[in-house]
Every structure is written in C-alpha cells, then in structure tokens.
Design a protein around this motif. Structure first.
Motif, short mmCIF file in Angstrom:
data_model
loop_
_atom_site.label_atom_id
_atom_site.label_comp_id
_atom_site.label_asym_id
_atom_site.label_seq_id
_atom_site.Cartn_x
_atom_site.Cartn_y
_atom_site.Cartn_z
N LYS A 148 36.99 24.43 46.81
CA LYS A 148 36.62 24.61 45.70
C LYS A 148 35.70 24.20 45.01
CE LYS A 148 38.09 22.68 40.79
NZ LYS A 148 39.30 21.99 40.27
N ASN A 149 35.53 25.66 44.26
CA ASN A 149 33.90 25.57 43.88
C ASN A 149 32.94 25.84 44.64
OD1 ASN A 149 34.34 25.34 41.03
ND2 ASN A 149 34.10 22.70 41.76
N ALA A 150 33.40 26.94 46.17
CA ALA A 150 32.83 27.25 47.43
C ALA A 150 32.00 28.10 46.98
CB ALA A 150 33.02 27.45 48.83
N PHE A 151 32.37 29.31 46.09
CA PHE A 151 31.95 30.20 45.80
C PHE A 151 31.50 29.97 44.01
CE2 PHE A 151 34.58 31.50 49.14
CZ PHE A 151 33.63 32.52 49.65
N SER A 152 30.50 29.84 43.52
CA SER A 152 29.37 29.75 42.27
C SER A 152 29.60 31.26 41.45
CB SER A 152 28.27 29.36 42.00
OG SER A 152 26.74 31.01 42.88
N LYS A 153 29.77 31.04 40.28
CA LYS A 153 29.51 32.29 39.26
C LYS A 153 29.43 33.11 39.66
CE LYS A 153 29.26 32.62 34.50
NZ LYS A 153 29.09 32.53 33.15
N GLU A 154 27.68 32.43 39.63
CA GLU A 154 26.54 33.30 39.82
C GLU A 154 26.64 33.83 41.27
OE1 GLU A 154 25.90 30.32 36.97
OE2 GLU A 154 26.45 30.12 38.87
N ASN A 213 45.19 41.17 47.68
CA ASN A 213 45.90 40.87 47.86
C ASN A 213 46.48 39.08 46.59
OD1 ASN A 213 47.94 42.05 49.14
ND2 ASN A 213 48.02 40.83 50.80
N ALA A 214 44.50 38.85 46.96
CA ALA A 214 44.95 37.58 46.15
C ALA A 214 44.54 37.90 44.96
CB ALA A 214 43.20 36.68 47.26
N LEU A 215 43.57 38.76 44.83
CA LEU A 215 43.08 39.66 43.67
C LEU A 215 44.48 39.88 43.01
CD1 LEU A 215 40.02 41.95 44.25
CD2 LEU A 215 40.38 39.81 43.82
N ALA A 216 45.33 40.84 42.89
CA ALA A 216 46.84 41.32 42.39
C ALA A 216 48.11 39.40 42.22
CB ALA A 216 47.53 41.54 43.77
N THR A 217 47.84 38.56 43.38
CA THR A 217 48.52 37.50 42.61
C THR A 217 47.85 36.45 41.01
OG1 THR A 217 48.25 36.77 45.26
CG2 THR A 217 48.16 35.01 43.97
N TYR A 218 46.63 37.29 41.46
CA TYR A 218 46.09 36.26 39.86
C TYR A 218 45.67 37.31 39.02
CZ TYR A 218 45.52 32.19 42.72
OH TYR A 218 45.41 31.66 43.22
N THR A 272 38.64 31.71 38.62
CA THR A 272 39.83 32.27 39.06
C THR A 272 39.40 33.08 40.40
OG1 THR A 272 41.32 32.36 36.87
CG2 THR A 272 42.24 33.67 39.13
N LEU A 273 38.40 34.27 40.58
CA LEU A 273 38.15 34.62 41.52
C LEU A 273 37.57 33.82 42.37
CD1 LEU A 273 37.57 38.08 42.34
CD2 LEU A 273 35.08 37.72 41.19
N GLY A 274 36.76 32.37 42.62
CA GLY A 274 36.21 31.79 43.21
C GLY A 274 37.33 31.51 44.30
N THR A 275 38.48 31.22 43.22
CA THR A 275 40.22 30.33 44.13
C THR A 275 40.17 31.52 45.20
OG1 THR A 275 40.78 29.19 42.21
CG2 THR A 275 42.04 29.94 43.50
N ALA A 276 40.62 33.23 45.07
CA ALA A 276 41.25 34.12 45.39
C ALA A 276 39.95 34.10 46.25
CB ALA A 276 40.92 35.11 44.73
N ALA A 326 37.48 31.70 48.24
CA ALA A 326 38.52 30.56 48.99
C ALA A 326 39.53 30.65 49.58
CB ALA A 326 37.78 29.10 48.28
N GLN A 327 40.47 31.50 48.71
CA GLN A 327 41.68 31.85 49.70
C GLN A 327 42.01 32.60 50.54
OE1 GLN A 327 44.96 32.25 46.61
NE2 GLN A 327 44.82 30.06 46.51
N THR A 328 41.04 33.87 50.37
CA THR A 328 40.52 35.03 51.58
C THR A 328 39.90 33.75 52.58
OG1 THR A 328 40.74 36.73 49.50
CG2 THR A 328 40.02 36.75 51.85
N ALA A 329 39.02 33.27 52.38
CA ALA A 329 37.81 32.83 53.23
C ALA A 329 38.54 31.95 54.38
CB ALA A 329 36.61 32.06 52.45
#
Length: 229
Positions: free
Chosen positions: A56-62, A156-161, A95-99, A101-104
C-alpha cells in the motif's frame, strides 16, 4: 599407420578440449555459472521489487502525477484546486496507486519468464563490469518487451476501477490550459511507470548482491559474485 593417426586424433581432441575449457573459465568460474548467477540475481531483484511495489502507498500521488504530467504538475494541480476538484484528484491518485501496485505484483511472473529466457552471450563481462550492468543489460535487451507485456495488465486494472473515465473527467478543465501536452494514454504511461519502478528495485538488489556478502543467498551467488568474476 591407422593406429598412429587415431592416437594423434585423440591427443589433439583432448588438447583442444582442455584449451576450450580453460578459455571458458575465469577465476574458477565457468561461463555457464556466470550467466546463471546473473539471471539469479535479476530474479531475486524482481521478487524484491514485486514485494515492495505491491504494498500500500508504494506509488505516491506526486510520483503518479509526475508520470502523467512531468512538466505541468504544479499548474495542473493548481487549476484543479481552483475548480474545487482537488478531492477528486486525491481519490483518483489513491485508486490509481492501488491499480499500479496490483500491476506490479502481477508483473513479477512476466519479468521472471523474460529473465529465464534471456540470451546472455558474455556472463563474465556482466560480472566484471560491476554496478548495475546486469540490470542495464536487462533493460536494453527485453525492457520494451516487458513493458508491452505489462500494458494489458495495467489496462485491466484501470478498467476495474473505471480510472480512464475518471481521468478524462479530471483533465477536461486542464485541457483548456495544457492542450496536447497531456498524456492521454493512461494505460501505456502507467505500464511504463510500473516497469521502470521494477527495474529500479532490480538495480538496488543487484548492487546489494555485488557489495554485501549476506545478500548472496545461494552457493552460486557466493561463488560468482564473491570473486568478482
């Protein structure tokens, strides 16, 4: 006469074989061992990256916004704030960060397969060059292929959210100011971001294996990297 010819042939074969074996070894390490140690190090780096980047939070907003709007980040976020859309931006990047992280996490098998099938001609060179030479070789040889393979997973992750729709909604006001400078292909750019993040983690692990004996977790790594090729 035939016996003498046969004897010479056997002796020549043994001599040639001996010279060949000598030329394919350095510091007691074979070319085969060097290549497999490189692949093992890269595989460990891949697993290391997958573990860290899937958290979680591996990819920051910045980080996310910089990937999408590298030059216009400040202006874009200021526009959104003025229009009262900053909270939507926060939800979007979260949400983009979650997508991402799942992709990673899902990219790990793709990286491992690519590394396993990678053709390495000179393992000795990659060992002796030091630094991040093995990861650099990985980037150059199959980096684009890996990114392309990750792109469908990212989409696929982007489409999910429903992130593409959210993104288009957010950038509508900003397009008045930024026009064609916006990176509209969210899936492609995000796949590139995840791939680069993975490569960075692989680099870190490679340097650690080269410089820290405790990071060499197998006999092969100890043999090859402990001697420096």
């Amino acid at each position: 006469m035939k016996k003498i010819f046969l004897l010479y042939a056997v002796l020549f074969g043994l001599l040639f074989s001996s010279c060949s074996n000598m030329s394919s070894r350095r510091n007691g390490i074979s070319q085969f061992e060097a290549i497999n140690a490189i692949k093992e190090a890269l595989s460990l780096g891949t697993k290391y990256g997958g573990t860290l980047l899937s958290s979680k939070n591996a990819f920051s907003k910045e980080t996310l916004l910089s990937a999408i709007l590298p030059e216009e980040l400040v202006k874009f976020t200021s526009v959104l704030s003025t229009l009262g859309l900053s909270s939507e931006l926060d939800r979007f990047t979260g949400t983009l960060g979650t997508a991402a992280a799942q992709t990673a996490e899902k990219s790990v098998p793709i990286f491992l397969s690519g590394i396993g099938n990678m053709k390495i001609k000179d393992g000795f060179k990659l060992i002796s060059n030091g630094g991040t030479s093995a990861t650099d070789y990985l980037r150059l040889s199959i980096g684009d292929t890996l990114r392309r393979s990750i792109t469908p997973i990212m989409n696929n992750a982007l489409a999910t959210y429903n992130l593409d729709t959210q993104w288009k909604k957010l950038i509508q006001p900003a397009q008045l100011f930024l026009g064609n400078k916006l990176n509209l292909d969210l899936g492609n750019f995000m796949a590139g971001l995840v791939a680069n993040a993975m490569f960075n983690k692989i680099e870190q692990k490679e340097v650690q294996i080269r410089t820290d004996a405790s990071a060499r977790t197998s006999g092969l790594l100890q043999k090859v990297f402990g001697r420096g090729g």
